[in-house]
Design a protein around this motif. Sequence first.
Motif, mmCIF file in Angstrom:
data_model
loop_
_atom_site.group_PDB
_atom_site.id
_atom_site.type_symbol
_atom_site.label_atom_id
_atom_site.label_comp_id
_atom_site.label_asym_id
_atom_site.label_seq_id
_atom_site.Cartn_x
_atom_site.Cartn_y
_atom_site.Cartn_z
ATOM 1 N N ARG A 150 -3.683 5.543 -10.157
ATOM 2 C CA ARG A 150 -3.921 4.736 -8.955
ATOM 3 C C ARG A 150 -2.603 4.320 -8.323
ATOM 4 O O ARG A 150 -2.444 4.331 -7.104
ATOM 5 N N PHE A 172 1.393 -0.412 -8.415
ATOM 6 C CA PHE A 172 1.348 -1.403 -9.495
ATOM 7 C C PHE A 172 0.721 -0.829 -10.763
ATOM 8 O O PHE A 172 -0.316 -0.157 -10.696
ATOM 9 N N LEU A 207 -8.769 3.821 -4.206
ATOM 10 C CA LEU A 207 -8.643 2.542 -3.488
ATOM 11 C C LEU A 207 -7.425 2.458 -2.561
ATOM 12 O O LEU A 207 -7.566 2.114 -1.383
ATOM 13 N N PRO A 208 -6.202 2.751 -3.067
ATOM 14 C CA PRO A 208 -5.049 2.627 -2.171
ATOM 15 C C PRO A 208 -5.174 3.546 -0.960
ATOM 16 O O PRO A 208 -4.740 3.187 0.142
ATOM 17 N N ASN A 230 -6.283 -3.978 -14.723
ATOM 18 C CA ASN A 230 -6.845 -4.415 -13.440
ATOM 19 C C ASN A 230 -7.558 -3.305 -12.681
ATOM 20 O O ASN A 230 -7.308 -3.063 -11.506
ATOM 21 N N LEU A 231 -8.470 -2.643 -13.388
ATOM 22 C CA LEU A 231 -9.323 -1.671 -12.696
ATOM 23 C C LEU A 231 -10.589 -2.391 -12.237
ATOM 24 O O LEU A 231 -10.974 -3.399 -12.821
ATOM 25 N N HIS A 263 -12.971 6.440 -8.061
ATOM 26 C CA HIS A 263 -12.988 5.452 -6.980
ATOM 27 C C HIS A 263 -11.814 4.477 -7.121
ATOM 28 O O HIS A 263 -11.205 4.085 -6.130
ATOM 29 N N ASN A 305 0.816 -1.202 0.000
ATOM 30 C CA ASN A 305 0.000 0.000 0.000
ATOM 31 C C ASN A 305 0.859 1.265 0.000
ATOM 32 O O ASN A 305 0.558 2.236 -0.675
#
Lengths: 411, 222
Positions: free
Chosen positions: B151, B84, B103-104, B90-91, B99, B79
Motif C-alpha cells: 500500500r 506509510f 486506497l492511495p 493499520n489496514l 482494496h 498521497n
Amino acid sequence: MNFSETLKLALAAIWAHKLRSFLTLLGMIIGVTAFMVVLSLLQGFNTYVDEKIAGIGSNSFTIRRFSFEDFKNTDTIAEAQRRNKELTFDELEFIKERAQTIDKIGAKALPNTAELKRGIEIMQDVTIDGVEPVIGEISNVDIAEGRFFTDAENANAQRVAFIGADVATKLFPFGSPIGEEFTMRGIPYRVIGVQTAKGTVFGQPQDVFVQLPIKTYGSNFGGLTRSRGLYFEATSKSAALFKDAVEEARSLLRIKRKLPAGEKDNFGILTPDAIAGLRDSILGPVFIVILAVPGIALLVGSIVIMNIMLVAVTERTKEIGIRKALGARQADILKQFLLEAGTLAAIGGFTGLILAQLLGYIISAFLIKTIIPWYAAVIAIGVSALVGILAGLYPAWQAARLDPIEALRAD
Amino acid sequence: MRNIWKSYQMGTELLHALQGVSFEVQKGEYLAIIGPSGSGKSTLMNLIGCLDSPSKGQYWINGNLVSAMTDDELAAIRNKEIGFVFQTFNLLARATALHNVELPLIYAGVGAGERHERAQATLASVELGDRVLHRPNELSGGQRQRVAIARALVNHPSILLADEPTGALDTKTSFEIMLLFEKLHAEGNTIILVTHEHDIAERAHRVITIRDGEIEKDERIK
C-alpha cells in the motif's frame, strides 16, 4: 474520490451493520410509510370522487330541496325545513318547458330499502330508487345486460326493474335475469336490465340496488313525498353553457315559486364543483394533519440517524486516520460520511415506499383503490435522502476535521 | 529527492519536542532514525510524514515547501510523496488486501481499471499475488505488514516512511520484513525507518540518533 467510489463505500458500511442500519431506519420507514399510505388513500378518494362526478357527467347538476349550507347547524336545518318546499313534477315541467340551455332534466325520488324474494332466495336491505327514464341518459348508466326503462313503461307504472349486479347474481345465480321476475312487498317485478358491476367503495357495495320507473315506485311504495321526495337531475347543452344552465334552472324555479328578488333560494343546486369543493374543505385540514405526523416521524428519524452517524465516526476514528494518512482530504471524508447518512436515509425512504405500496394493495382490496402519485414517491426518497444528509452534516464534519495523528492513535 | 532540510522548534513555552533539528536526505538513501521514547522521534516522524506542520522552520520535499501547506495540500503531499508503514499495520479490517492497496490510488483519482492492475502488481512484488482477495484477519502478521508495504509503495512515493515496522512481529518475520526493505532499497526506493531497536537501525546505511528533541548523532554506517 468520485461519487460512485464514495457510494460503494457507503453501501459497504451500511451493509456491514445490517441490523443496526435497519433499527436506525425504523422511525424513518414508519414515517414514510404512514405518509405514503394516507396520501395514497386521499389520492384514491379524490380519484373516486372525480370518477363519480365524471360518471354523472361533468355537465350535470342536481336540484334538491336542501342545499349544503342548510346543513350547517340545527338552526339552519330547522329553518330550511320550514322554508324549503318539496320539489314537484309541476316545477319539473315548468323548467323543462322554458329552459333554453338545459339539455335534459329528469326526476328521481329519494330511495327506500326493501327485501327482495325469488323462490327461496331472499335479499335484505336493498336500495330501491325511483327514476324517470331520462335519468338513464343523464347519469350515463352502464348497462351490462338488457336495457333501461322506456317512457311508456313509466307512464303506465309497469312493474319493471333495472337491477344492480349483486342483485342479479344473488337472485338469479343461474342464467340471465332478463325477463325473470322477483317480488318486493308481495308485488312481482320483471327484470329488464342489469347494471355493470361497480364493486365496493369504503366497504359500501355499489351493486345492491333496484331501480324502478318513478311512477311505479310512487304507486307501489306510497307517494313521492318526504322519505321518497323528489329531486331533479339535469345536464346542460354543452360544457360552455353549464353555468348558464345552472343559473337558468335557479331563475326558473325562483319564478315558479314566486320568490321575491333578494330573498335566498328555498332549494339547493348541487354542481360537481360544489361536490369537489365540499370534499376539499373536508380533506384540507386532514391533509395538514397527515403531513405533520410523518413530519415528526421524519424529524425523530433524522435525529436517530445523526446519533448513529456520530457513533459510526467514533467507531471508525482509526479508519479515518488511515484514510487521511493515505491522502484523503477533508472533503473526501466529509463526502464519505454525508453520502453514507444520505444513502442510509434514502434506503429508509425507499423501504417505506415499498411498504406503503404493499399496504396499498391490501387497502385497495378491502376499502378503496389507492394510488401513490409518482411525484410523492420521488419526494419520499428525495426528502429522506436530504434529511439524512442534513442529519449527517455534523457527524461528517466532525470526522473530516479529525487530526490524523490523533485519529491514528485511536483503537 | 533533493534538498530536504528542516529546523524545527515546538512553539509553546513549555514543551520543546524538537529543538532545532536539521538534516537532509538524498534520493535512494536508507536512513534509520533512532531514539528512546520521549526523545521526539515520533514528533519528527509525524513531521516527515506530513501529518503535522512544524511551528518553526522549513521542510522541503522535492522542491515543495511542506511546512507552509494547508491541511488539504498536506493530504495531497502524503498521497503523492509519502508511503506509510505502521507498527500495527493499520489496514482497513473490512477491506480485502487488494482494496487496502488501492486506497492511495483512489485518493489520487486513478481510475478503477488501472488501479486494480497497479495494486495487483504491487502485491505481487511483495509476494502476495495469491492473497489479493483475503481480508487482513485472514493473513498472518508478516503478510499483513507486506500488504501495508505494498500500500505504501503503490503510488510510487518519494519516501517510504516506516514506524517501528517490526514492532508487532516475531523475530523470524521481522527478519523477512527487513530483507524486504533491503530489496526495496536496492530497487532505488528511499527509506526512512523510525525505531528504538538498535539491531533494526543498524541494517540502514545511515543512522540519526535523536535525544531530548535534538540530533545527537548523524552517522553513515555503510
